[in-house]
Design a protein around this motif. Sequence first.
Motif, mmCIF file in Angstrom:
data_model
loop_
_atom_site.group_PDB
_atom_site.id
_atom_site.type_symbol
_atom_site.label_atom_id
_atom_site.label_comp_id
_atom_site.label_asym_id
_atom_site.label_seq_id
_atom_site.Cartn_x
_atom_site.Cartn_y
_atom_site.Cartn_z
ATOM 1 N N VAL A 150 47.465 51.653 21.408
ATOM 2 C CA VAL A 150 47.134 53.000 20.913
ATOM 3 C C VAL A 150 47.378 54.032 22.020
ATOM 4 O O VAL A 150 47.518 53.660 23.183
ATOM 5 C CB VAL A 150 45.647 53.072 20.443
ATOM 6 N N PRO A 151 47.407 55.302 21.677
ATOM 7 C CA PRO A 151 47.583 56.321 22.706
ATOM 8 C C PRO A 151 46.439 56.259 23.728
ATOM 9 O O PRO A 151 45.279 56.074 23.351
ATOM 10 C CB PRO A 151 47.526 57.643 21.940
ATOM 11 N N GLN A 152 46.821 56.444 24.982
ATOM 12 C CA GLN A 152 45.827 56.288 26.049
ATOM 13 C C GLN A 152 44.670 57.282 25.919
ATOM 14 O O GLN A 152 43.528 56.991 26.236
ATOM 15 C CB GLN A 152 46.513 56.492 27.398
ATOM 16 N N SER A 153 44.981 58.455 25.428
ATOM 17 C CA SER A 153 43.947 59.499 25.415
ATOM 18 C C SER A 153 42.978 59.367 24.231
ATOM 19 O O SER A 153 42.003 60.102 24.133
ATOM 20 C CB SER A 153 44.631 60.866 25.341
ATOM 21 N N GLU A 154 43.247 58.446 23.364
ATOM 22 C CA GLU A 154 42.430 58.388 22.143
ATOM 23 C C GLU A 154 41.037 57.810 22.403
ATOM 24 O O GLU A 154 40.886 56.789 23.069
ATOM 25 C CB GLU A 154 43.154 57.532 21.104
ATOM 26 N N VAL A 155 40.025 58.475 21.853
ATOM 27 C CA VAL A 155 38.673 57.924 21.899
ATOM 28 C C VAL A 155 38.523 57.131 20.595
ATOM 29 O O VAL A 155 38.312 57.673 19.521
ATOM 30 C CB VAL A 155 37.611 59.044 21.983
ATOM 31 N N GLU A 156 38.693 55.845 20.724
ATOM 32 C CA GLU A 156 38.912 55.039 19.522
ATOM 33 C C GLU A 156 37.736 55.031 18.547
ATOM 34 O O GLU A 156 37.933 55.112 17.336
ATOM 35 C CB GLU A 156 39.270 53.609 19.924
ATOM 36 N N VAL A 157 36.538 54.923 19.085
ATOM 37 C CA VAL A 157 35.403 54.831 18.157
ATOM 38 C C VAL A 157 35.300 56.118 17.326
ATOM 39 O O VAL A 157 34.988 56.086 16.129
ATOM 40 C CB VAL A 157 34.079 54.496 18.898
ATOM 41 N N LYS A 158 35.636 57.217 17.969
ATOM 42 C CA LYS A 158 35.594 58.501 17.267
ATOM 43 C C LYS A 158 36.633 58.486 16.126
ATOM 44 O O LYS A 158 36.335 58.879 14.992
ATOM 45 C CB LYS A 158 35.898 59.617 18.283
ATOM 46 N N THR A 159 37.822 58.008 16.460
ATOM 47 C CA THR A 159 38.874 57.930 15.433
ATOM 48 C C THR A 159 38.416 57.078 14.249
ATOM 49 O O THR A 159 38.592 57.459 13.084
ATOM 50 C CB THR A 159 40.154 57.308 16.044
ATOM 51 N N ILE A 160 37.824 55.929 14.563
ATOM 52 C CA ILE A 160 37.441 55.009 13.475
ATOM 53 C C ILE A 160 36.389 55.648 12.573
ATOM 54 O O ILE A 160 36.497 55.632 11.354
ATOM 55 C CB ILE A 160 36.940 53.672 14.073
ATOM 56 N N ILE A 161 35.400 56.230 13.185
ATOM 57 C CA ILE A 161 34.335 56.854 12.393
ATOM 58 C C ILE A 161 34.889 58.027 11.589
ATOM 59 O O ILE A 161 34.575 58.195 10.395
ATOM 60 C CB ILE A 161 33.165 57.302 13.298
ATOM 61 N N GLU A 162 35.729 58.828 12.226
ATOM 62 C CA GLU A 162 36.288 59.982 11.486
ATOM 63 C C GLU A 162 37.171 59.518 10.329
ATOM 64 O O GLU A 162 37.175 60.119 9.261
ATOM 65 C CB GLU A 162 37.082 60.881 12.440
ATOM 66 N N ARG A 163 37.915 58.450 10.548
ATOM 67 C CA ARG A 163 38.727 57.909 9.439
ATOM 68 C C ARG A 163 37.833 57.427 8.303
ATOM 69 O O ARG A 163 38.129 57.647 7.132
ATOM 70 C CB ARG A 163 39.597 56.744 9.927
ATOM 71 N N ASN A 164 36.733 56.748 8.676
ATOM 72 C CA ASN A 164 35.807 56.274 7.639
ATOM 73 C C ASN A 164 35.265 57.456 6.835
ATOM 74 O O ASN A 164 35.176 57.414 5.607
ATOM 75 C CB ASN A 164 34.633 55.517 8.268
ATOM 76 N N GLN A 165 34.917 58.506 7.571
ATOM 77 C CA GLN A 165 34.338 59.669 6.879
ATOM 78 C C GLN A 165 35.363 60.365 5.984
ATOM 79 O O GLN A 165 35.037 60.814 4.890
ATOM 80 C CB GLN A 165 33.713 60.621 7.896
ATOM 81 N N ALA A 166 36.608 60.400 6.466
ATOM 82 C CA ALA A 166 37.667 61.008 5.640
ATOM 83 C C ALA A 166 37.880 60.187 4.380
ATOM 84 O O ALA A 166 38.081 60.720 3.283
ATOM 85 C CB ALA A 166 38.960 61.103 6.440
ATOM 86 N N LYS A 167 37.827 58.885 4.525
ATOM 87 C CA LYS A 167 38.013 57.984 3.375
ATOM 88 C C LYS A 167 36.909 58.233 2.342
ATOM 89 O O LYS A 167 37.168 58.277 1.137
ATOM 90 C CB LYS A 167 37.972 56.535 3.886
ATOM 91 N N ILE A 168 35.691 58.376 2.825
ATOM 92 C CA ILE A 168 34.563 58.630 1.911
ATOM 93 C C ILE A 168 34.797 59.950 1.168
ATOM 94 O O ILE A 168 34.615 60.031 -0.047
ATOM 95 C CB ILE A 168 33.230 58.656 2.702
ATOM 96 N N LYS A 169 35.242 60.962 1.902
ATOM 97 C CA LYS A 169 35.453 62.269 1.264
ATOM 98 C C LYS A 169 36.577 62.204 0.229
ATOM 99 O O LYS A 169 36.529 62.878 -0.788
ATOM 100 C CB LYS A 169 35.786 63.321 2.319
ATOM 101 N N ASP A 170 37.604 61.423 0.517
ATOM 102 C CA ASP A 170 38.748 61.354 -0.401
ATOM 103 C C ASP A 170 38.484 60.475 -1.628
ATOM 104 O O ASP A 170 39.241 60.531 -2.594
ATOM 105 C CB ASP A 170 39.979 60.777 0.316
ATOM 106 N N ASP A 171 37.436 59.646 -1.538
ATOM 107 C CA ASP A 171 37.223 58.685 -2.620
ATOM 108 C C ASP A 171 37.016 59.417 -3.947
ATOM 109 O O ASP A 171 36.120 60.241 -4.078
ATOM 110 C CB ASP A 171 35.990 57.826 -2.291
#
Lengths: 341, 455
Positions: free
Chosen positions: B69-90
């Motif tokens: 993954v990109p070095q600068s990425e804060v992975e846990v943040k990405t995962i949680i934000e993706r989860n939240q986006a998925k919930i919103k799109d459901d």
Amino acid sequence: MQSNDLFILEAIDNLQYNQQNNGNIARGDLIHGNVYGEILDGLVKDYVSNMELRGLNYIWGKYDKALTEARRNNLEQSQQLLSEVEAIQAEYDPNTPLYALINVAALPMKAYLLYRNSAFKEAESLLFQAIENDIALIKDGFYILEYHRIQQLHNINRLHFKQGKLLEGASVIHQALRYILYEHLPAMSSDWSIKSLQQAPDSLRSAMFLQLSLEPIGVFLHHILQEKELFNAAFANLTFFEPRTSDEAVMLQWFEIKELFFKAEDNNQFLKEAIEFISKTGSEFDILKLSLIANISDALKKTSVYTIEYHQKIVAFSSQLKVPDRHKQVCLTYVSRVLES
Amino acid sequence: MKFKLSHYNIVTDSLSDEQSESTKRVLFATRTAKSMVITNRLYDKLQREAWDELAPNDFDKLLAIEAIVPQSEVEVKTIIERNQAKIKDDKSLYQVIQPTAMCQLGCGYCGQKHSKNQIGEIASERILERVESKFAFKEYNHLSIAWFGSEPLVGLAQIRDLTPKFKEMAQRHNCTYDSKVVTNGLSLKEHIFVELVKKHGVTKIEVTLDGTAEYHDARRHTKAGLSTFNLIFKNLLDIFNRPDFKTLGCTISIRCNVDERNSMSVVPLIEFLAAHNLQDKIEYFYVAPIHSWGNEAHLLSHEKEEFAKNEIDWILAQYQNGFRPGFLPGIKPVVCLSVTPDSEVFDAFGNVFDCTETPYVDVYANTEYVLGNVHNGLSTISKHRPLLSFNDEVANNEYPCSTCKMLPVCGGGCPKSWREGIVACPSNKFNIKEKLMLFYALKKKGVEALAQVYE
Ligand code: SF4
Ligand code: SF4
């Protein structure tokens, strides 16, 4: 019954649906198709280092994923991917060609998400930025991006159509088509490069031509009472080019038949050519046939041989066409109205 | 652009491979739930993050599965934000309804307090109104109702009454409709099954069997102590043996709840099901550890690691008996309904909850888990959903999930459990490497390999 009308009955009786599909027509946007992609990838490989290429491919891939999610109507997930990739893009120097290359994917994608969120003005502004962004890259040898610029014209057309600005949208299509077919520079934006346009393979020009034409034809079916005006705005005077592929030849023939209909000078000649076109042309051009069927029903009504039975044969033929249901329904509703009138 | 090795990779120990000289490993990138067999040499390069030594093909694949993954990425943040986006799109509206507070069974481990109450006419109307109100806030394309218990089929009259109204609601909002039933199976007679499927849009049914008759009946007996296994199994056989079973469009899964008192019965149950040729009729068979119902039931549950070890044997037993279960987890952006803002659970008294395990359980009465009661007016139902902030809490390092490599495929286990101080990790956490080894064997040698390992 006038004897010179009889051929029409015979032609309708013999009407057969041509299932053949040569499969040349790209689904979705050409810019995501193979010819364009392969050429662009080749040019990029010669331009950037291996490590830069990894980053670029990653970022492009990510913008592509964001676009896919937006197309699936997963707008939050699209926005999320966009935020992720924007953070990475921000690490690049905006004054470098690499940044401009990233923007080749970034700007249209962001515009699409804005479009899906009905922020049309902002979307249009980004599409113009995308057209401008390509200029320097084209000068640097990325000739294929001339087609990327034309693709943005198509996207601007879509924005207009979505807002109900049909004539404005049609005029953008007209500019793009005249550029592709006659090399007349579009009035929108600047620095169009005919040399780059010519450098691309004929197949790409042909595919772009079809993409630009077929989609508006579907849209015009929903505004059939305005069809002549829209046709002229988008497709007037497009019968003077030399077809370079068989697909272009089909388009040319269709433009000629449509012009014949709108001139309204020789009803029988129109019917003869239109019926021949719809029975001979392959199924990838079904949208062209559907568009002609609406005109055929009008022309048939004017003849001495008009009967409901023949009208219904045309309707039955239409039902076989492989076109989106919404287009088919609107055309058949129109045809039924003609029948009742 | 700089890259790093993702934190969310699980890699097996070296696996020997007779056909090739190099030793291999299986890498499982939990961010995408995709696996890749890698050589030890490649593993070594990954450990050193020697990206320029990687073949372009390997690099691209690893990047695609987000093992890199990109070095600068804060992975846990990405995962949680993706989860939240998925919930919103459901776009699927999921609601759980417990039509009755009654269950015929008296399972020792059940923490629910059963009574003869059913959802009444007024509560039905209010529940419908409540669900209807949700369409004003979001554009859905699907309405899904889960009929839970106590025992939902005791409330069949309510299912019959409410289903046409839900279907009509779905249609009015241009939504498709389906439902599922989680049942003890006692009342799942063949004609009831057909009615559920054909009339009530049921597409999934889950039935619990806690082992073979001897073990099942020792725990899942009626309140009067009578045996239930044979009755349930007869119901299932009648349904499975219908010639049109597969075409009716409703799947049946079997769940087996275990603790140390019945875990020895899981394999005999698998063999029993296989002896009745149900391998390709049961959608999936799974074993679940007894969970806490706000009581002490989970204390009898196997130690999690012990359970995870047994689970591997149960998977192998399934393969040996002709079942073909999947065993690698997929990504889980939505851990459960409690982290969604719109799913609710309605019990037979009209109480509204945001978790399926809290109704009819005394310790949760008068807690914030009861969001309100439809009889008191819909406006009195609390807008505060206690478990909704779970994802944010994970992002804020409040639970071990924040650093756990399994987060993308786990989602955080069970928000309520973490709140109660109970470790919520599923078995995958403890046996994922063994599962990856099974995956490797399956990939290399086909299903026979797994059946043989068992022998
Ligand atoms: S919080 Fe836990 S018990 Fe409640 S619904 Fe979610 S997973 Fe189930
Ligand atoms: S519940 Fe356990 S396995 Fe799941 S993410 Fe949290 S710590 Fe990891």
